[in-house]
Write an enzyme that holds these catalytic residues in place. Sequence first.
Site, short mmCIF file in Angstrom:
data_model
loop_
_atom_site.label_atom_id
_atom_site.label_comp_id
_atom_site.label_asym_id
_atom_site.label_seq_id
_atom_site.Cartn_x
_atom_site.Cartn_y
_atom_site.Cartn_z
CG ASP A 40 -1.78 -1.13 1.27
OD1 ASP A 40 -2.30 -1.59 0.20
OD2 ASP A 40 -2.38 -1.64 2.40
CE1 TYR A 68 3.74 -6.69 4.79
CE2 TYR A 68 3.10 -8.99 5.70
CZ TYR A 68 3.32 -7.93 4.63
OH TYR A 68 2.92 -8.15 3.34
CG ASP A 82 -5.35 2.40 6.18
OD1 ASP A 82 -5.94 3.27 6.07
OD2 ASP A 82 -4.77 1.72 5.18
NE ARG A 181 -5.10 -2.41 4.41
CZ ARG A 181 -5.37 -2.35 3.43
NH1 ARG A 181 -5.85 -1.04 3.15
NH2 ARG A 181 -5.50 -3.12 2.19
#
Length: 298
Positions: A40, A68, A82, A181
């Site tokens: 993203d 991550y 988010d 997310r």
Amino acid sequence: MVRAGVILVDKPGGMTSHDVVARARRALGTRKIGHAGTLDPMATGLLILGVEGATRLLTFIVGLDKRYEATIRLGASTDTDDAEGTETSRADAGALAAMTSERIAAGVAALTGRISQVPSTVSAIKVGGRRAYDLAREGAEVELKAREVTVSRFEVVAARSGPDAVDLDVVVDCSSGTYIRALARDLGAALGVGGHLTALRRTRIGPFDVGDAASADDIATASLATPAGIAAAVLGRLGVSGDEARDLRHGKRLTGAAPRLVAERVAAIDPDGALVGVVERRGDDVKSVMNMPEEAPG
């Protein structure tokens, strides 16, 4: 002439993955560049680019496990899960005050392992031929089906409590297709306070680490990893003779060669160190499932 290879890029925030590809095409002077796994615009971190014939390897990279580093904010939900979205709910002070480390740990544990996850409505999943995020931004109702994913590690490494929110710094190791997310959203929902993601950084894809990546500004001078090296790192290696390389390139099987494989599917490397292609077991034989254009020795 642009050589085939793979570039690791540390994507900055504010750029799409396609922006990085476009920059690489300009920097290297070729249109034949693709990437393995979208990030993203808000996210930073590892993006793997395939150049020229090495774009054929991207399909073997995109499904690798990922790592991550992220920050989850508990106390509010947004319509995009988010920080770039619009706030849709906020927890009261009492609910946040009841947010103990034990409750958080239990919520995290429940989202670890093999889980069922509904992707965010602003994901890149296609619905009726269009990206979900495009439909969502147009105000369309987007219903995505739950999918099974594996979260092998979901660890809280730091927590900060404020009057309106609790921020959790987390590390997540997960299978391809996992949405961080959605983890933030689902953790907040399970704890009854809402949650969303405020920061996301991809630090690993399979054996590749962001510490070895070039910045987006340095793509033109970045190290170009050879297709042979990348394929061997991802799949394992099968050394083949010149005659075997020629047979594989012509679509022939290697009779009785299956016992030489270190896995069901591996990279066949010729005596000059070039990647012949990706081969797999077919009974007692070995057959190509993807052949590379012939390349200079790497």
